[in-house]
Design a protein around this motif. Structure first.
Motif, mmCIF file in Angstrom:
data_model
loop_
_atom_site.group_PDB
_atom_site.id
_atom_site.type_symbol
_atom_site.label_atom_id
_atom_site.label_comp_id
_atom_site.label_asym_id
_atom_site.label_seq_id
_atom_site.Cartn_x
_atom_site.Cartn_y
_atom_site.Cartn_z
ATOM 1 N N GLU A 310 31.458 41.300 55.521
ATOM 2 C CA GLU A 310 31.479 40.603 54.285
ATOM 3 C C GLU A 310 32.569 41.467 53.333
ATOM 4 O OE1 GLU A 310 31.042 38.963 50.585
ATOM 5 O OE2 GLU A 310 30.140 40.766 50.724
ATOM 6 N N ILE A 311 33.468 40.819 52.836
ATOM 7 C CA ILE A 311 34.204 41.333 52.075
ATOM 8 C C ILE A 311 33.787 42.274 50.770
ATOM 9 C CG2 ILE A 311 36.216 41.026 50.479
ATOM 10 C CD1 ILE A 311 37.390 38.908 52.136
ATOM 11 N N GLY A 312 32.828 41.998 50.207
ATOM 12 C CA GLY A 312 32.154 42.550 49.034
ATOM 13 C C GLY A 312 31.534 43.926 49.760
ATOM 14 N N LEU A 313 30.937 43.833 50.694
ATOM 15 C CA LEU A 313 30.294 45.075 51.297
ATOM 16 C C LEU A 313 31.540 46.045 51.633
ATOM 17 C CD1 LEU A 313 28.047 46.841 52.469
ATOM 18 C CD2 LEU A 313 28.175 45.505 54.370
ATOM 19 N N LEU A 314 32.695 45.410 52.280
ATOM 20 C CA LEU A 314 33.702 46.481 52.680
ATOM 21 C C LEU A 314 34.279 46.844 51.564
ATOM 22 C CD1 LEU A 314 35.810 47.408 54.744
ATOM 23 C CD2 LEU A 314 37.208 45.319 54.240
ATOM 24 N N LEU A 315 34.787 46.216 50.245
ATOM 25 C CA LEU A 315 35.164 46.970 49.295
ATOM 26 C C LEU A 315 34.516 47.905 48.638
ATOM 27 C CD1 LEU A 315 36.563 43.564 47.549
ATOM 28 C CD2 LEU A 315 37.829 45.291 48.852
ATOM 29 N N GLU A 316 32.950 47.532 48.638
ATOM 30 C CA GLU A 316 32.166 48.752 48.020
ATOM 31 C C GLU A 316 31.994 49.886 48.843
ATOM 32 O OE1 GLU A 316 29.337 50.610 45.780
ATOM 33 O OE2 GLU A 316 30.541 48.622 45.252
ATOM 34 N N ARG A 317 31.738 49.864 50.156
ATOM 35 C CA ARG A 317 31.584 51.272 50.965
ATOM 36 C C ARG A 317 32.996 51.842 51.039
ATOM 37 N NH1 ARG A 317 33.012 51.067 56.620
ATOM 38 N NH2 ARG A 317 33.734 49.128 57.472
ATOM 39 N N THR A 318 34.149 51.314 51.032
ATOM 40 C CA THR A 318 35.360 51.992 51.160
ATOM 41 C C THR A 318 35.518 52.416 49.622
ATOM 42 O OG1 THR A 318 36.570 50.050 50.714
ATOM 43 C CG2 THR A 318 36.406 50.729 52.939
ATOM 44 N N ARG A 319 35.153 51.865 48.353
ATOM 45 C CA ARG A 319 35.362 52.621 47.127
ATOM 46 C C ARG A 319 34.500 53.747 47.016
ATOM 47 N NH1 ARG A 319 32.622 52.944 42.733
ATOM 48 N NH2 ARG A 319 30.633 51.665 43.653
ATOM 49 N N GLN A 320 33.540 53.806 47.655
ATOM 50 C CA GLN A 320 32.386 55.048 47.778
ATOM 51 C C GLN A 320 33.502 56.294 48.347
ATOM 52 O OE1 GLN A 320 28.651 53.964 49.031
ATOM 53 N NE2 GLN A 320 28.383 52.642 47.554
ATOM 54 N N MET A 321 34.058 55.864 49.226
ATOM 55 C CA MET A 321 35.109 56.849 50.031
ATOM 56 C C MET A 321 36.079 57.503 49.355
ATOM 57 S SD MET A 321 34.576 55.711 53.618
ATOM 58 C CE MET A 321 33.177 55.443 54.643
ATOM 59 N N GLY A 322 36.632 56.597 48.276
ATOM 60 C CA GLY A 322 37.790 56.788 47.148
ATOM 61 C C GLY A 322 38.898 56.035 47.813
ATOM 62 N N TYR A 323 38.632 55.031 48.374
ATOM 63 C CA TYR A 323 39.817 54.008 48.927
ATOM 64 C C TYR A 323 39.668 52.768 47.820
ATOM 65 C CZ TYR A 323 39.842 56.375 53.080
ATOM 66 O OH TYR A 323 39.681 57.501 54.264
ATOM 67 N N ASP A 324 40.239 52.440 47.036
ATOM 68 C CA ASP A 324 40.601 51.482 46.006
ATOM 69 C C ASP A 324 41.286 50.245 46.635
ATOM 70 O OD1 ASP A 324 40.124 49.838 43.742
ATOM 71 O OD2 ASP A 324 41.534 50.900 42.607
ATOM 72 N N LEU A 325 40.458 49.377 47.614
ATOM 73 C CA LEU A 325 41.364 48.369 48.306
ATOM 74 C C LEU A 325 41.004 47.049 47.303
ATOM 75 C CD1 LEU A 325 39.489 48.364 51.843
ATOM 76 C CD2 LEU A 325 41.798 49.166 50.987
ATOM 77 N N GLU A 326 40.088 47.186 46.370
ATOM 78 C CA GLU A 326 40.152 46.212 45.357
ATOM 79 C C GLU A 326 41.172 46.419 44.550
ATOM 80 O OE1 GLU A 326 36.492 44.062 42.478
ATOM 81 O OE2 GLU A 326 35.952 45.938 43.450
ATOM 82 N N GLY A 327 41.365 47.426 43.919
ATOM 83 C CA GLY A 327 42.746 47.499 43.068
ATOM 84 C C GLY A 327 43.939 47.079 43.377
ATOM 85 N N LEU A 328 44.178 47.555 45.005
ATOM 86 C CA LEU A 328 45.303 47.185 45.685
ATOM 87 C C LEU A 328 45.515 45.574 45.801
ATOM 88 C CD1 LEU A 328 45.330 49.405 48.816
ATOM 89 C CD2 LEU A 328 46.768 49.572 46.534
ATOM 90 N N ARG A 329 44.164 45.101 45.862
ATOM 91 C CA ARG A 329 44.265 43.466 46.019
ATOM 92 C C ARG A 329 44.610 42.864 44.521
ATOM 93 N NH1 ARG A 329 38.447 40.478 46.789
ATOM 94 N NH2 ARG A 329 38.209 41.384 44.487
ATOM 95 N N ASP A 330 44.018 43.409 43.699
ATOM 96 C CA ASP A 330 44.480 42.933 42.189
ATOM 97 C C ASP A 330 45.985 43.126 41.887
ATOM 98 O OD1 ASP A 330 41.710 42.224 42.228
ATOM 99 O OD2 ASP A 330 41.161 43.799 40.870
ATOM 100 N N ALA A 331 46.400 44.253 42.411
ATOM 101 C CA ALA A 331 47.972 44.449 42.099
ATOM 102 C C ALA A 331 48.712 43.625 42.915
ATOM 103 C CB ALA A 331 48.401 45.861 42.439
ATOM 104 N N GLY A 332 48.223 42.966 43.883
ATOM 105 C CA GLY A 332 48.990 42.106 44.819
ATOM 106 C C GLY A 332 49.665 42.798 45.996
ATOM 107 N N LYS A 333 49.316 44.068 46.405
ATOM 108 C CA LYS A 333 49.713 44.928 47.319
ATOM 109 C C LYS A 333 48.799 44.724 48.780
ATOM 110 C CE LYS A 333 51.543 48.621 44.555
ATOM 111 N NZ LYS A 333 51.534 50.401 44.227
ATOM 112 N N LEU A 334 47.628 44.262 48.488
ATOM 113 C CA LEU A 334 46.915 43.758 49.501
ATOM 114 C C LEU A 334 46.374 42.350 49.669
ATOM 115 C CD1 LEU A 334 45.041 44.631 52.039
ATOM 116 C CD2 LEU A 334 43.316 45.625 50.589
#
Length: 494
Positions: A310-334
């Motif tokens: 589930e995308i929400g779980l992926l974004l949350e667990r990677t955020r805890q590792m310091g990977y800001d996938l949500e920020g990349l998505r909002d910026a249009g890079k992902l």
């Protein structure tokens, strides 16, 4: 697809994928057959064919023997279409003697008379409207009125010659309810399109079409997936990777991890594919994310297609590792999409990937995972062909593809769900092993077509800071079996 041969003037369906399959549409002033069981979308396609004609300022005519005009307008309304005044609907009404039960006399009103009167009504409507496009719905009623195969064939030939004199393009519909084995119209028609509906054991129904015949014209053969959605039919032509060659400069892409890049001999090449194999929980997605982050750092766009998590779980667990996938998505890079294998056809998924790569200039693609993709395609031989064409297409666009594959088992001998490792240019192997009372993880490169790579095995860890890869494990044997032995020749665990 770009066709190099000159083609005559054609009447398009107004359905991009179908017109692509037919190299532009139907050759005008000819006789065509669209056949399929009830529910396959014949009426919707026929209406789109006439709507496209109306948009070209052509007069069009829908002759219906099986549906009422009110039902046709309801279909159009359900798709948000307004019936153009240039689309005439002629509803063939049964003779009064058939509508009045008290006057029904089979001896007085023979099938010959009924067929002749029906045909005459059709001819009168054509003479009155003078259309350039005609839909006749459906042939099953004509077949029943004809009674015999000989009379039916003679009547179809009469239709063909009559319409040919009136310079009109005719699309005849057949719901295959009268006699599915009768191929009379196949030999007479200039082209034949077959629609099919498949019912999987679980999930939404699958629909596909095939051009059986198109006399004297190029067309894209084989089966093509299609769906019926609000707004009409969407067709997804079968991907042929050889048709999409582009020029680009091959470069080595680094991951941001010096140890991983060293394992890979400096990095992974652009325009290549990498398969990440390993049992569940070994961090296959995290390794792919390393390259997503590296692409964003280079200023490139990346796309992730998530089948299993589930995308929400992926974004949350990677955020805890310091990977800001949500920020990349909002910026249009992902560009990240959740894919439901039970609802999406393989052809629709391929079209979605192609659209993102073409429209957003995506250079890094992650498909997570093959296991979820396989759920949409239980036939392993078909799966291999789909993956081959998709990977070759992405390679030729200069995109780098990462495909994760969850293997069966945890330690020792593993089994992949399908034999697809030969399709990838690079294969990264992840393994569990037991040492000193702990479950640990090891990474190795087992295949790399372009350039050299390390043949060592390195331990790696997944922690709160993400991935950490250690030095080569030179003092151990049996790592891939899951229970290594220490040889005393140096080297240590990370």
């Amino acid at each position: 697809m770009a066709w190099t041969l000159e083609t005559p003037d054609k009447a398009a369906f107004g359905i991009v994928g179908l017109d692509d399959i037919l190299a532009g549409g139907l050759v005008r002033d000819r006789f065509y057959l669209l056949e399929g069981n009830p529910g396959t979308g014949k009426t919707t396609i026929a209406l789109q064919f006439l709507l496209d004609g109306a948009a070209q300022d052509e007069k069009t005519l829908y002759i219906t023997l099986s549906e009422t005009e009110e039902e046709l307008r309801e279909v159009a309304t359900s798709h948000g279409w307004d019936f153009d005044p240039r689309i005439a609907v002629f509803e063939v009404i049964p003779p009064e003697s058939l509508l009045d039960a008290n006057r029904e006399q089979s001896l007085l009103y023979s099938s010959d008379l009924e067929l002749g009167e029906t045909v005459q009504q059709i001819f009168d409507a054509v003479d009155r409207v003078k259309p350039t496009r005609i839909v006749l719905d459906s042939l099953s009623e004509i077949r029943l009125l004809a009674g015999s195969s000989l009379r039916y064939r003679r009547q179809i030939l009469a239709f063909k010659h009559y319409f040919a004199r009136h310079a009109t393009t005719v699309l005849m519909l057949d719901d295959l309810t009268a006699d599915a084995l009768d191929k009379t119209v196949h030999s007479v028609a200039h082209g034949v399109i077959r629609l099919e509906e498949l019912a999987p054991d679980y999930g939404a129904q699958r629909r596909r079409l095939r051009v059986i015949k198109y006399r004297g014209q190029n067309f894209r053969g084989g089966f093509h997936d299609y769906t019926i959605v609000p707004g009409g039919v969407r067709v997804f032509p079968r991907l042929v990777s050889l048709e999409h060659r582009t020029g680009f400069t091959r470069e080595q892409l680094v991951s941001g991890s010096a140890e991983l890049d060293a394992l890979l001999g400096g990095g992974i090449e652009t325009g290549s594919s990498a398969m990440i194999l390993g049992p569940s929980g070994t961090g296959k997605t995290l390794f792919a994310i390393q390259y997503v982050l590296a692409a964003a750092a280079r200023g490139e766009r990346a796309a992730m297609f998530i089948f299993d998590e589930e995308i929400g779980l992926l974004l949350e667990r990677t955020r805890q590792m310091g990977y800001d996938l949500e920020g990349l998505r909002d910026a249009g890079k992902l560009l990240i999409e959740q894919v439901d294998a039970a609802e999406l056809t393989p052809g629709e998924f391929t079209h979605k990937v192609r659209s993102l790569v073409a429209e957003h200039a995506v250079k890094t693609v992650v498909i997570d995972s093959l296991n979820g993709y396989r759920a949409a395609m239980p036939n392993e031989n078909v799966l291999v062909l789909h993956i081959h064409e998709l990977l070759q297409y992405l390679n030729r666009q200069g995109a780098t593809t990462f495909l994760t594959v969850a293997e069966h088992g945890l330690v020792g001998d593993m089994a992949t769900p399908a034999q697809v490792t030969h399709l990838a240019d690079t294969v990264i192997l992840l393994r569990y092993f037991e040492a000193f009372g702990r479950v640990r993880r090891a990474i190795s490169i087992v295949k790399k077509r372009a350039g050299t790579h390390e043949d060592t095995i390195r331990e790696y860890q997944i922690g709160s800071k993400g991935l950490g890869i250690g030095a080569p494990l030179e003092g151990f044997q049996g790592m891939l079996r899951g229970i290594p032995t220490f040889t005393g020749k140096g080297g240590d665990l990370a």
